[in-house]
Design a protein around this motif. Sequence first.
Motif, PDB file in Angstrom:
ATOM      1  N   THR A 334      -2.893   6.622  -7.122  1.00 21.45           N
ATOM      2  CA  THR A 334      -2.438   5.341  -6.590  1.00 21.45           C
ATOM      3  C   THR A 334      -0.921   5.122  -6.737  1.00 21.45           C
ATOM      4  OG1 THR A 334      -3.125   4.382  -8.558  1.00 21.45           O
ATOM      5  CG2 THR A 334      -4.628   4.505  -7.170  1.00 21.45           C
ATOM      6  N   CYS A 346      -1.591  -2.813  -5.935  1.00 28.06           N
ATOM      7  CA  CYS A 346      -1.579  -1.459  -5.476  1.00 28.06           C
ATOM      8  C   CYS A 346      -0.969  -1.476  -3.845  1.00 28.06           C
ATOM      9  CB  CYS A 346      -2.933  -0.911  -5.524  1.00 28.06           C
ATOM     10  SG  CYS A 346      -3.314   0.714  -4.838  1.00 28.06           S
ATOM     11  N   LYS A 373      -5.171  -3.692   4.221  1.00 30.93           N
ATOM     12  CA  LYS A 373      -5.809  -3.394   2.764  1.00 30.93           C
ATOM     13  C   LYS A 373      -7.399  -3.406   2.919  1.00 30.93           C
ATOM     14  CE  LYS A 373      -5.234  -6.006  -0.582  1.00 30.93           C
ATOM     15  NZ  LYS A 373      -4.611  -6.692  -2.056  1.00 30.93           N
ATOM     16  N   GLU A 374      -7.692  -4.531   3.472  1.00 27.99           N
ATOM     17  CA  GLU A 374      -9.410  -4.767   3.671  1.00 27.99           C
ATOM     18  C   GLU A 374      -9.846  -3.593   4.407  1.00 27.99           C
ATOM     19  OE1 GLU A 374      -7.297  -8.096   2.271  1.00 27.99           O
ATOM     20  OE2 GLU A 374      -7.035  -6.980   4.184  1.00 27.99           O
ATOM     21  N   ILE A 377      -9.897  -0.268   2.214  1.00 26.66           N
ATOM     22  CA  ILE A 377     -10.799  -0.508   0.934  1.00 26.66           C
ATOM     23  C   ILE A 377     -12.311  -0.313   1.611  1.00 26.66           C
ATOM     24  CG2 ILE A 377     -11.972  -1.938  -0.711  1.00 26.66           C
ATOM     25  CD1 ILE A 377      -8.954  -3.045  -1.003  1.00 26.66           C
ATOM     26  N   ASN A 378     -12.933  -0.825   2.580  1.00 28.61           N
ATOM     27  CA  ASN A 378     -14.064  -0.717   3.360  1.00 28.61           C
ATOM     28  C   ASN A 378     -14.609   0.673   3.650  1.00 28.61           C
ATOM     29  OD1 ASN A 378     -14.564  -3.545   3.066  1.00 28.61           O
ATOM     30  ND2 ASN A 378     -13.853  -3.903   5.235  1.00 28.61           N
ATOM     31  N   LYS A 381     -14.269   2.815  -0.166  1.00 28.08           N
ATOM     32  CA  LYS A 381     -15.116   2.354  -1.290  1.00 28.08           C
ATOM     33  C   LYS A 381     -16.453   3.104  -1.364  1.00 28.08           C
ATOM     34  CE  LYS A 381     -17.301  -1.778  -3.075  1.00 28.08           C
ATOM     35  NZ  LYS A 381     -16.782  -2.209  -4.350  1.00 28.08           N
ATOM     36  N   LEU A 403      -7.870   0.648  -9.104  1.00 27.40           N
ATOM     37  CA  LEU A 403      -8.645   0.432  -8.169  1.00 27.40           C
ATOM     38  C   LEU A 403      -9.668  -0.427  -8.368  1.00 27.40           C
ATOM     39  CD1 LEU A 403      -9.505   4.463  -7.452  1.00 27.40           C
ATOM     40  CD2 LEU A 403      -8.316   2.779  -5.927  1.00 27.40           C
ATOM     41  N   LEU A 406      -8.817  -3.588  -6.995  1.00 30.33           N
ATOM     42  CA  LEU A 406      -8.936  -3.678  -5.376  1.00 30.33           C
ATOM     43  C   LEU A 406     -10.496  -3.851  -5.070  1.00 30.33           C
ATOM     44  CD1 LEU A 406      -6.846  -0.802  -4.121  1.00 30.33           C
ATOM     45  CD2 LEU A 406      -6.234  -2.956  -3.971  1.00 30.33           C
ATOM     46  N   ILE A 408     -12.953  -1.767  -6.356  1.00 33.27           N
ATOM     47  CA  ILE A 408     -13.371  -0.382  -6.260  1.00 33.27           C
ATOM     48  C   ILE A 408     -13.540   0.030  -7.646  1.00 33.27           C
ATOM     49  CG2 ILE A 408     -13.048   1.968  -5.614  1.00 33.27           C
ATOM     50  CD1 ILE A 408     -11.024   1.273  -3.255  1.00 33.27           C
TER      51      ILE A 408
END
Length: 723
Positions: A334, A346, A373-374, A377-378, A381, A403, A406, A408
């Motif tokens: 990261t 991050c 970012k969303e 992550i989706n 994850k 993470l 975020l 996760i």
Amino acid sequence: MKKNFDPQKTIYLIDGSTFLYRAYYSMKPLYSSKGIPVQAVYVFCRMIKKLIDTFDPHRIILVWDSVSSSKERREIYSGYKAGRQAPPSDLFEQRKIIIEFASMIGLPQIEVPNAEADDIINSLVQDYKDRYSMVVIASDKDLYQLLDNNVFIYDPFKDVITDTSAYEEKMGFAINKLPFYFALLGDTSDNIPGVKGIGKVGATELVKKFENIEDLYRNLDKVHKERIRIALQENKDNAFISYFLFLLKYFKTDITTDTMIFDPNNWIKAKPLFQDLEFNSLLKNIESVHEQKNDLRPFFAQEKGYAFKSVTLQNELDDLINYLKAKKNFAIDTETNGLDPLKDSCIGISISAEKGIAYYIPFGHKNFEQISKEQIINKLKPIFESNEYKKYLHNAKFDQLVLYSLGINLKGIAFDTMIAANVIMEDDQRIGLKYLSNFFLNEKMLTFEDVVKDKKLKDFSYVDLQDATNYAAADAHQTFILTQILKDKLNEMNLKKVYEEIEFPLSEILYQMELDGIKIDIEVLKQISIKINEEIKRIDNEIQSFLNFIVPINLNSPKQVEDLLFNKLNLPRQKKSAKGTSFSTDQKVLEELAALHEIPKLILKYRELFKLKSTYVDALPEYINSKTGKIHTTFSQVSTSTGRLSSFEPNLQNIPVDGYGIRSAFKPDENYIFLSADYSQIELRILGYFSQEENLINAFLKNEDVHTKTASYLFDISIDKIT
């Protein structure tokens, strides 16, 4: 403790003779193909490289004992250092090569006729400690008497930096009493007699009770243990002789701060010597600054055809997800805009699942288009939180926390290259990813300085896409490649069990500890602060009233304190400051003057309270995470050569036991309590368990005193006769 020193405002003093002997005996004899003994040279060079990499020193000097260095002390005591075995003949041969090495890289050196290195180090400390932080690099116990507000000792063999407060807490008495303590204890290695019959415990008790050695001998009737009193009476001459042998001397040198200037980039100039002596591992680590600055891309990415790709479009992200599902195993890293994983943001994630290919997924950069970012992550994850996929990381704990911020919860961590490297590497070797890439792969990586500091950017979020991809993707790529190499090394060195059963599982525990954090009651600290402020004000008023409040004095000003002590109070001046233009008001001076007047004693108390307030009471709330309301320290299992755990930002292993109850500000979570547990002789019990040594195990099972039992075996006499 760990401390970051400003390279421009710090002088590093190396005890060359200690380095030489430790280097010589730290490994078995080593010879070049020409038959030249070189083990001391090899280890010495690596030790210097570690110092350069750790501190980036701009002023440093290597201090040597002279051939007749013990002459003056032998005049006091003819037995000084007598009985020592003559040094091996090849030791001096290797010393000559080391001196040549130091000259090649421009490392300043000093040797003063008839002077010991300790005394020269003392002289330089006294000359410059008022203007610079002084870091004495040594393990000699004599040098700890130099500790001061601006003087630190770095033991390179333990990788520990010690300051005054830490050492005084360890010893139980003030630094200025060290010669008194050692005068009683003596030193077998230097053949300093001390007082026969007095050990560490007895010496400590006496030093705490009496001001100095003169005070002790003036009040022998107050030594209640008859055995100790008789020993002191019979060894009075030896005690005073030992005291003067331990005191460090001052020599006027012609060394200026300009004399000590050093350029770390000169390391490359040692290349011909390393080639001649066949130091292949050191040759591997020689880096050309010219190459580095001319081309920001890592040379291995160009020459080896590695493909480092950025993921900035939705279809590229979808392709990467499918690729990872097929590969199953991959390395992760990261990127953040700071070093606090629970507080900073991050801004990107890098991934590598095979040699030659790595990806960087940016989402927090300031200067180019990225996927949100969303969305990222989706997509990541489900894979990141699945044990079905094996993940490799370097310092997994840090990335887990990043993470977690975020949303996760990283699962399936299969290997941590940093922890594995810490298990297999020597104490003087680094375990950073960039170092490991050089050491094992001979592949150079971009540094943070290359892409951020040298370009005068605020943080990594301002780095452009090309540089960010080259930098970040390489982190994941090299971690992926190093994973198998380090796994093989663990097997070769029979250290797989240590890694898998002790070190690696510990990382997950430390992650949970850091994540949980600890509560601290600010109101308690505020009340403590009020009490300390009141006490500080009382002391200040008492001193001001002595002066009839005519001219207010700032007790934090050494110049004003000097004027108060030596001009207004006419107390005897103790010693000059390093500049020679004023008189010192350091702790040692104040302790001496406290016996003559109440004001120095009050100033000492003032400084103690001021430090307590600034270091703990005022500083601890600054570490509270605004999101969690807790302090989240960093626990490290790889920072000490002994393997002990360390804590920093803040150091929660060093909260003082004081009269104001700072520790009482720490609170357990609801429905929990704090438990303080200590296991008697834990190291010996672990030794017994792992070694399965029958006598040691039986001693514990039968609740026998292990030390008495050991003495019985050593001296071959029955337990009842052990005194």
